[in-house]
Scaffold this active site. Structure first.
Site, PDB file in Angstrom:
ATOM      1  N   ASP A 146       0.858  -1.192   0.000  1.00 38.48           N
ATOM      2  CA  ASP A 146       0.000   0.000   0.000  1.00 38.48           C
ATOM      3  C   ASP A 146       0.898   1.247   0.000  1.00 38.48           C
ATOM      4  O   ASP A 146       2.127   1.123   0.021  1.00 38.48           O
ATOM      5  CB  ASP A 146      -0.899  -0.108   1.252  1.00 38.48           C
ATOM      6  CG  ASP A 146      -2.022   0.902   1.288  1.00 38.48           C
ATOM      7  OD1 ASP A 146      -2.375   1.453   0.237  1.00 38.48           O
ATOM      8  OD2 ASP A 146      -2.559   1.139   2.395  1.00 38.48           O
ATOM      9  N   HIS A 147       0.284   2.430   0.056  1.00 37.50           N
ATOM     10  CA  HIS A 147       0.994   3.723  -0.005  1.00 37.50           C
ATOM     11  C   HIS A 147       2.496   3.724   0.239  1.00 37.50           C
ATOM     12  O   HIS A 147       2.966   3.579   1.372  1.00 37.50           O
ATOM     13  CB  HIS A 147       0.455   4.669   1.070  1.00 37.50           C
ATOM     14  CG  HIS A 147      -0.917   5.143   0.817  1.00 37.50           C
ATOM     15  ND1 HIS A 147      -1.212   6.189  -0.019  1.00 37.50           N
ATOM     16  CD2 HIS A 147      -2.095   4.713   1.304  1.00 37.50           C
ATOM     17  CE1 HIS A 147      -2.513   6.383  -0.025  1.00 37.50           C
ATOM     18  NE2 HIS A 147      -3.080   5.492   0.761  1.00 37.50           N
ATOM     19  N   ASN A 166      -9.785  -0.263   0.545  1.00 33.49           N
ATOM     20  CA  ASN A 166      -8.806  -0.409   1.634  1.00 33.49           C
ATOM     21  C   ASN A 166      -9.467  -0.170   2.981  1.00 33.49           C
ATOM     22  O   ASN A 166     -10.148   0.839   3.170  1.00 33.49           O
ATOM     23  CB  ASN A 166      -7.695   0.630   1.469  1.00 33.49           C
ATOM     24  CG  ASN A 166      -6.789   0.352   0.295  1.00 33.49           C
ATOM     25  OD1 ASN A 166      -7.091  -0.479  -0.546  1.00 33.49           O
ATOM     26  ND2 ASN A 166      -5.682   1.050   0.232  1.00 33.49           N
ATOM     27  N   THR A 220      -8.442   1.340   9.685  1.00 31.77           N
ATOM     28  CA  THR A 220      -8.787   1.844  11.024  1.00 31.77           C
ATOM     29  C   THR A 220      -9.750   0.929  11.772  1.00 31.77           C
ATOM     30  O   THR A 220      -9.561   0.628  12.959  1.00 31.77           O
ATOM     31  CB  THR A 220      -9.414   3.248  10.893  1.00 31.77           C
ATOM     32  OG1 THR A 220      -8.474   4.087  10.216  1.00 31.77           O
ATOM     33  CG2 THR A 220      -9.750   3.847  12.247  1.00 31.77           C
TER      34      THR A 220
HETATM   35  P1  13P Z   1      -9.106   3.529   6.774  1.00 34.00           P
HETATM   36  O1  13P Z   1      -8.075   3.572   7.845  1.00 34.00           O
HETATM   37  O2  13P Z   1      -9.992   4.702   6.801  1.00 34.00           O
HETATM   38  O3  13P Z   1      -9.835   2.244   6.750  1.00 34.00           O
HETATM   39  O4  13P Z   1      -8.299   3.629   5.384  1.00 34.00           O
HETATM   40  C1  13P Z   1      -7.374   2.641   5.037  1.00 34.00           C
HETATM   41  C2  13P Z   1      -6.613   2.971   3.813  1.00 34.00           C
HETATM   42  O5  13P Z   1      -7.076   3.645   2.941  1.00 34.00           O
HETATM   43  C3  13P Z   1      -5.257   2.429   3.700  1.00 34.00           C
HETATM   44  O6  13P Z   1      -4.627   2.796   2.512  1.00 34.00           O
END
Ligand code: 13P
Length: 303
Positions: free
Chosen positions: A80-81, A251, A254
């Site tokens: 991811d990112h 995604n 949280t």
């Molecule tokens: P949330 O933490 O809002 O679920 O987002 C997760 C996310 O986009 C990780 O790239």
């Protein structure tokens, strides 16, 4: 590279692949188990900000845990990112992180040039797409500003949503996809990233809305699977409509992280925290996304 990756298969079938982040390494096993038990298909993912902020230690540690618990018939591993410019405005040496993940055997990667101007985002993304495609894997990119809760002063959410501040521009998105050849595009249409800062990480996330008309315009302009970041805390009706408008990967971080941390606090044991993760993930797959039992369809289409 072969374009029929599993996210594209989901996109063509009008369904979605949940992508679960693992900010704490012990979350991985119960997430995978929930996916398997629901006969679903999902991605497991890790982002740079998570290994800097929580306890998942980096791409190698996540890969190692993934190898121990995973089943390729149910889960694949996504990076991811990896930002070109981080949230604190620091420049990130992104290419070594991405090539490390590719060498570790990650199944797909993301380059996040969204804090750059359009031309610079295109150039950085194009470079990473070439590296990913040379390795035979898909590359996700991001255009637009997906704001993060707790990362600085934000206007009230309703104001933000009505103004469309930071939404992915439709014309720019068409040019971006044509010039970068990215496989999946993360877009901003009202979604927010959950907080990771100490002061805000335990708070209930703002309930976000999605501008579905804008999403439909992005779908028409880009012709690639779209990705929804900030998947925690969006009313289900929006999510189901978004899937019909081109969102093929969502995604979630949280919501499952908070279940884990709350489980640790209230149950007092790692086993209680893992059980909370299993419950939450099962609910998300079965009752929220409604994707239980769909893995055969996706794997057949992408093979
Ligand atoms: P949330 O933490 O809002 O679920 O987002 C997760 C996310 O986009 C990780 O790239």
């Amino acid at each position: 590279m072969g374009r029929m990756d599993v996210v594209r298969a989901a996109w063509e079938a009008g369904t979605v692949i949940p992508a679960f982040n693992v900010p704490h390494l012990p979350m991985l096993a119960p997430i995978v188990q929930a996916v398997i038990d629901q006969d679903a298909f999902a991605l497991i993912e890790t982002a740079r900000i998570e290994w800097l902020t929580f306890e998942c230690y980096g791409p190698a540690a996540v890969r190692e845990a993934f190898e121990r618990f995973s089943d390729p018939q149910h889960v694949r591993l996504h990076l991811d990112h990896v930002p070109v410019v981080a949230e604190d405005d620091e420049a990130v040496d992104y290419l070594p992180i991405i090539t490390q993940a590719i060498h570790l055997g990650y199944d797909s990667v993301m380059i996040d040039g969204s804090r750059l101007h359009l031309d610079a985002n295109i150039a950085a993304t194009r470079q990473v797409v070439c590296v990913a495609h040379d390795a035979g894997i898909p590359c996700e990119a991001e255009l637009g500003a997906i704001l993060r809760e707790g990362a600085g002063p934000l206007p009230p959410y309703a104001e933000l949503f009505e103004s469309g501040l930071g939404f992915t521009d439709v014309e720019q998105a068409a040019r971006f996809v044509a010039e970068t050849d990215c496989d999946w595009l993360s877009v901003a249409v009202g979604n927010l990233h959950g907080a990771v800062s100490k002061a805000f990480k335990d708070r209930k996330k703002t309930t976000a809305r999605l501008n579905l008309d804008h999403l439909a315009r992005l779908r028409a302009a880009t012709g690639v699977p779209l990705v929804l970041h900030g998947g925690s805390g969006i009313p289900r009706t929006y999510v189901l409509e978004a899937i019909q408008r081109g969102i093929a990967k969502i995604n979630v971080a949280t919501e499952v992280r908070q279940a884990f941390e709350e489980g640790l606090r209230s149950g007092g044991s790692l086993e209680a925290a893992k059980a909370a993760v299993y419950e939450r993930t099962t609910w998300l797959i079965r009752d929220y996304f409604g994707v239980a039992g769909q893995r055969h369809q996706l794997l057949e289409a992408s093979s």
